[in-house]
Design an enzyme around this catalytic site. Structure first.
Site, PDB file in Angstrom:
ATOM      1  N   THR A 219       6.125   6.292  14.484  1.00  0.00           N
ATOM      2  CA  THR A 219       6.222   5.352  15.602  1.00  0.00           C
ATOM      3  C   THR A 219       4.828   5.027  16.132  1.00  0.00           C
ATOM      4  OG1 THR A 219       8.446   6.083  16.115  1.00  0.00           O
ATOM      5  CG2 THR A 219       7.234   5.039  17.912  1.00  0.00           C
TER       6      THR A 219
ATOM      7  N   GLU B  67      10.150   0.450  10.306  1.00  0.00           N
ATOM      8  CA  GLU B  67      11.176   1.490  10.144  1.00  0.00           C
ATOM      9  C   GLU B  67      10.486   2.793  10.502  1.00  0.00           C
ATOM     10  OE1 GLU B  67      13.021   4.354   9.045  1.00  0.00           O
ATOM     11  OE2 GLU B  67      12.980   3.723   6.938  1.00  0.00           O
TER      12      GLU B  67
ATOM     13  N   LYS C  91       0.848  -1.204   0.000  1.00  0.00           N
ATOM     14  CA  LYS C  91       0.000   0.000   0.000  1.00  0.00           C
ATOM     15  C   LYS C  91       0.876   1.243   0.000  1.00  0.00           C
ATOM     16  CE  LYS C  91      -1.963   2.490   3.332  1.00  0.00           C
ATOM     17  NZ  LYS C  91      -1.850   3.841   2.777  1.00  0.00           N
TER      18      LYS C  91
ATOM     19  N   GLU D 209       9.886  14.094  17.008  1.00  0.00           N
ATOM     20  CA  GLU D 209      10.229  14.153  15.590  1.00  0.00           C
ATOM     21  C   GLU D 209       9.361  15.214  14.916  1.00  0.00           C
ATOM     22  OE1 GLU D 209       9.127  10.787  12.956  1.00  0.00           O
ATOM     23  OE2 GLU D 209      11.163  10.973  12.188  1.00  0.00           O
TER      24      GLU D 209
HETATM   25  P1  NAP Z   1       1.843   7.367   9.081  1.00  0.00           P
HETATM   26  O1  NAP Z   1       0.422   7.614   9.429  1.00  0.00           O
HETATM   27  O2  NAP Z   1       2.678   6.544   9.950  1.00  0.00           O
HETATM   28  O3  NAP Z   1       1.822   6.771   7.589  1.00  0.00           O
HETATM   29  C1  NAP Z   1       2.670   5.812   7.055  1.00  0.00           C
HETATM   30  C2  NAP Z   1       1.862   4.778   6.288  1.00  0.00           C
HETATM   31  O4  NAP Z   1       1.046   4.034   7.195  1.00  0.00           O
HETATM   32  C3  NAP Z   1       0.894   5.366   5.270  1.00  0.00           C
HETATM   33  O5  NAP Z   1       0.807   4.496   4.166  1.00  0.00           O
HETATM   34  C4  NAP Z   1      -0.384   5.407   6.069  1.00  0.00           C
HETATM   35  O6  NAP Z   1      -1.538   5.505   5.291  1.00  0.00           O
HETATM   36  C5  NAP Z   1      -0.308   4.102   6.812  1.00  0.00           C
HETATM   37  N1  NAP Z   1      -1.171   4.020   7.987  1.00  0.00           N
HETATM   38  C6  NAP Z   1      -1.686   5.032   8.732  1.00  0.00           C
HETATM   39  N2  NAP Z   1      -2.448   4.541   9.742  1.00  0.00           N
HETATM   40  C7  NAP Z   1      -2.416   3.188   9.635  1.00  0.00           C
HETATM   41  C8  NAP Z   1      -2.987   2.113  10.374  1.00  0.00           C
HETATM   42  N3  NAP Z   1      -3.772   2.320  11.444  1.00  0.00           N
HETATM   43  N4  NAP Z   1      -2.724   0.850   9.983  1.00  0.00           N
HETATM   44  C9  NAP Z   1      -1.938   0.605   8.934  1.00  0.00           C
HETATM   45  N5  NAP Z   1      -1.378   1.570   8.169  1.00  0.00           N
HETATM   46  C10 NAP Z   1      -1.602   2.860   8.524  1.00  0.00           C
HETATM   47  O7  NAP Z   1       2.550   8.694   8.847  1.00  0.00           O
HETATM   48  P2  NAP Z   1       1.855  10.067   8.437  1.00  0.00           P
HETATM   49  O8  NAP Z   1       0.532  10.262   9.080  1.00  0.00           O
HETATM   50  O9  NAP Z   1       1.842  10.094   6.974  1.00  0.00           O
HETATM   51  O10 NAP Z   1       2.898  11.069   9.035  1.00  0.00           O
HETATM   52  C11 NAP Z   1       2.865  11.307  10.432  1.00  0.00           C
HETATM   53  C12 NAP Z   1       4.248  11.412  10.977  1.00  0.00           C
HETATM   54  O11 NAP Z   1       4.934  10.188  10.786  1.00  0.00           O
HETATM   55  C13 NAP Z   1       5.123  12.410  10.275  1.00  0.00           C
HETATM   56  O12 NAP Z   1       4.884  13.693  10.705  1.00  0.00           O
HETATM   57  C14 NAP Z   1       6.473  11.907  10.630  1.00  0.00           C
HETATM   58  O13 NAP Z   1       6.821  12.342  11.914  1.00  0.00           O
HETATM   59  C15 NAP Z   1       6.304  10.412  10.643  1.00  0.00           C
HETATM   60  N6  NAP Z   1       6.772   9.754   9.419  1.00  0.00           N
HETATM   61  C16 NAP Z   1       7.903   9.021   9.492  1.00  0.00           C
HETATM   62  C17 NAP Z   1       8.386   8.396   8.357  1.00  0.00           C
HETATM   63  C18 NAP Z   1       9.624   7.569   8.387  1.00  0.00           C
HETATM   64  O14 NAP Z   1      10.210   7.343   7.345  1.00  0.00           O
HETATM   65  N7  NAP Z   1      10.052   7.089   9.512  1.00  0.00           N
HETATM   66  C19 NAP Z   1       7.723   8.540   7.147  1.00  0.00           C
HETATM   67  C20 NAP Z   1       6.550   9.288   7.107  1.00  0.00           C
HETATM   68  C21 NAP Z   1       6.095   9.891   8.263  1.00  0.00           C
HETATM   69  P3  NAP Z   1      -2.077   6.996   4.948  1.00  0.00           P
HETATM   70  O15 NAP Z   1      -1.219   7.456   3.858  1.00  0.00           O
HETATM   71  O16 NAP Z   1      -3.476   6.801   4.540  1.00  0.00           O
HETATM   72  O17 NAP Z   1      -1.960   7.814   6.201  1.00  0.00           O
END
Ligand code: NAP
Ligand code: MG
Length: 501
Positions: free
Chosen positions: A246, A267, A191, A398
């Site tokens: 996280t 990760e 996904k 972060e």
């Molecule tokens: P996120 O919610 O962790 O999204 C990462 C992936 O997980 C996306 O494909 C997301 O889908 C999916 N996801 C979200 N909720 C889920 C759930 N309950 N079960 C399974 N998959 C799920 O990250 P974000 O909301 O885009 O960003 C939030 C924060 O995460 C950022 O501000 C940053 O601090 C951190 N982040 C870290 C990394 C890294 O490389 N470590 C990368 C991105 C973000 P959707 O796209 O629909 O949300």
């Protein structure tokens, strides 16, 4: 979200003037298909805040169909000769290279990052697929000698996987996920992130051209909830690999535990220290500090977001870092000179701005930046905070943007203590001309990657992943193949002439 009759391919015009055909369906069994309920969602470009296109959204029932496809493809793919898998990966790498300009432009339009950054991501994507091609016939078991009465060996058995990627490096994170799947004989449902689905779908088209058998890789667009959650809890997936926050990582692990105890790799986030010692080569270090926090507009999990500077060079480093930050070209990401493009979404931009307000509110001082850039698009100035305290939110959490905190230290031991004062442990940077000091500090730092006199410096052969709240498992290098296979031990009792029972 709306019900629509969106075609499975649409013409998209990129601001560079290039027109191309963007797939919009779910990529299942080597075809772009409609989801059952034909729901779509808008893909907004952070460069101009306008819709690029819509794409189809996978719901739980569509995840089931994709998981069936991955399971059906498994028996043949998992037993295919390594050379067959290598051929697909080499061809895929070539296709990425041949389409590099287009893929970089898609990535910039969808994510907002500068074309300079996107080109780097696409080159690393091709390099990683090529590296994985070379691994196909090197994923080996062991022969274990326990004496003449038995023959023992281990096999690495591939897995039916689910994979969830973020929006900050859409195509590169896709390659870190798909490379080991294709090389090991695993199959997958991947996904993409809801805000950046376009390059992943385009890679689906290239996978077909590369000769991948149907069902081996299935790519779906959709939201964390329900599609991501359905992957994490699916009873017919044996592994889930996730890159993102996280907070969501914890949910993935819980869902895996409560469903079928599938294997989990995560990760996650970071708050990585970047340490400058008095004896560092200052000009080279400044470049590394810039790469560490302003590369990819700071939307990097291993960003060097806490810069620790030794007192002897504090004033000089600060002045030069400020000057370097102020000379960064921010803006139109399609301009080849632009280093920092837009933040990936309005949500992300406002999250970063809230952190900046919080820093000011808690008494930190802005040395430079701190403001959204004028005009359309989610652009932000490179921002440096000084006068920070260890318990401030901007130092602990972060931010995931171009915002860095500067901390002064005197002794080596103080630097180590400051560096390790975090729940995370993804990466660290050490800048010094004393190799003994570099190794000493590296040994003491709790992080999955330590960069010495460099930063954000990746190679397909070098594993990457986190300690503590930064994650579980490793990507790339040899390590990743342990994550995409499980070990089967075979012990055979022999009845050989001359062997005692
Ligand atoms: P996120 O919610 O962790 O999204 C990462 C992936 O997980 C996306 O494909 C997301 O889908 C999916 N996801 C979200 N909720 C889920 C759930 N309950 N079960 C399974 N998959 C799920 O990250 P974000 O909301 O885009 O960003 C939030 C924060 O995460 C950022 O501000 C940053 O601090 C951190 N982040 C870290 C990394 C890294 O490389 N470590 C990368 C991105 C973000 P959707 O796209 O629909 O949300
Ligand atoms: Mg999200």
């Amino acid at each position: 979200m709306k019900l629509a009759d969106l075609p499975l391919k649409v013409k998209v015009k990129i601001p560079t003037g290039r027109e191309y055909e963007q797939p919009t369906g779910l990529f299942i069994n080597n075809e772009f298909v409609y989801p059952k309920q034909k729901k779509t969602f808008d893909v907004i470009s952070p460069t101009n805040e306008e819709s690029i296109t819509s794409v189809y959204e996978a719901l739980e029932e569509d995840v089931d169909i994709a998981v069936e496809a991955a399971n059906a493809a498994y028996p043949r793919w998992s037993t295919s000769p390594p050379a067959v898998r290598a051929k697909v990966l080499y061809k895929l790498a070539d296709l990425i290279d041949e389409n590099a300009d287009l893929l970089a432009e898609i990535e910039t339009f969808d994510n907002g990052k500068s074309l300079m950054n996107s080109k780097g991501d696409v080159a690393l994507t091709a390099a990683y697929f090529r590296s994985c091609a070379g691994w196909c016939d090197k994923i080996l078991g062991n022969l274990i000698n326990t004496g003449a009465t038995h023959l023992n060996y281990t096999q690495r058995v591939p897995l039916v996987c689910g994979q969830i990627i973020p929006w900050n490096f859409p195509i590169l994170m896709l390659s870190w996920k798909l490379g080991p799947v294709l090389a090991s004989g695993s199959t997958t449902v991947l996904k993409s992130a809801e805000s950046t689905p376009l390059s992943a779908l385009y890679v689906g088209k290239l996978l077909v051209e590369a000769g991948m058998p149907k069902g081996v890789v299935n790519i779906i667009s959709g939201f964390g909830n329900p599609a991501g959650a359905a992957i994490a809890s699916h009873p017919k997936l044996e592994k889930v690999a996730f890159t993102g926050s996280t907070a969501v990582g914890r949910k993935i692990m819980k869902a895996a535990a409560e469903s079928n105890l599938k294997k989990v790799t995560l990760e996650l986030g970071g708050k990585s220290p970047n340490i400058v010692f008095n004896d560092a080569d200052i000009d080279r270090t400044i470049q590394n500090l810039v790469m560490a926090i302003f590369y990819n507009s700071g939307e990097v999990c291993c960003a060097g977001s806490r810069v620790l500077i030794q007192s002897g060079v504090y004033d000089e480093v600060l002045a030069k870092f400020k000057k370097a930050a102020e000379s960064i070209k921010v803006g139109n990401p399609f301009d080849p000179e632009t280093f920092m493009g837009a933040q990936a979404s309005e949500i992300q931009l406002s999250k970063i701005l809230n952190y900046i307000e919080s820093g000011k509110g808690q008494g930190a001082k802005i040395l430079t930046g701190g403001q959204r850039c004028q005009g359309k698009g989610f652009f932000l100035q490179p921002t440096i905070f000084t006068d920070v305290k260890d318990d401030m939110k901007i130092v602990k959490e972060e931010i995931f943007g171009p915002v860095v905190s500067i901390i002064k230290f005197d002794t080596v031991e103080e630097a180590i203590a400051l560096a390790n004062n975090t729940e995370y442990g993804l990466a660290a940077g050490i800048h010094t001309s004393n190799i003994n000091q570099a190794i000493h500090v590296s040994n003491k730092i709790n992080a999955g990657t330590v960069w010495i006199n460099t930063y954000n410096d990746f190679n397909p052969m070098v594993p990457f992943g986190g300690f503590h709240s930064s994650g579980i498992g490793r990507e790339m290098g040899e390590e990743v193949f342990h994550e995409y296979t499980q070990c089967k031990a075979v012990r055979i009792k022999l009845s050989l002439p001359g062997t005692k029972l």
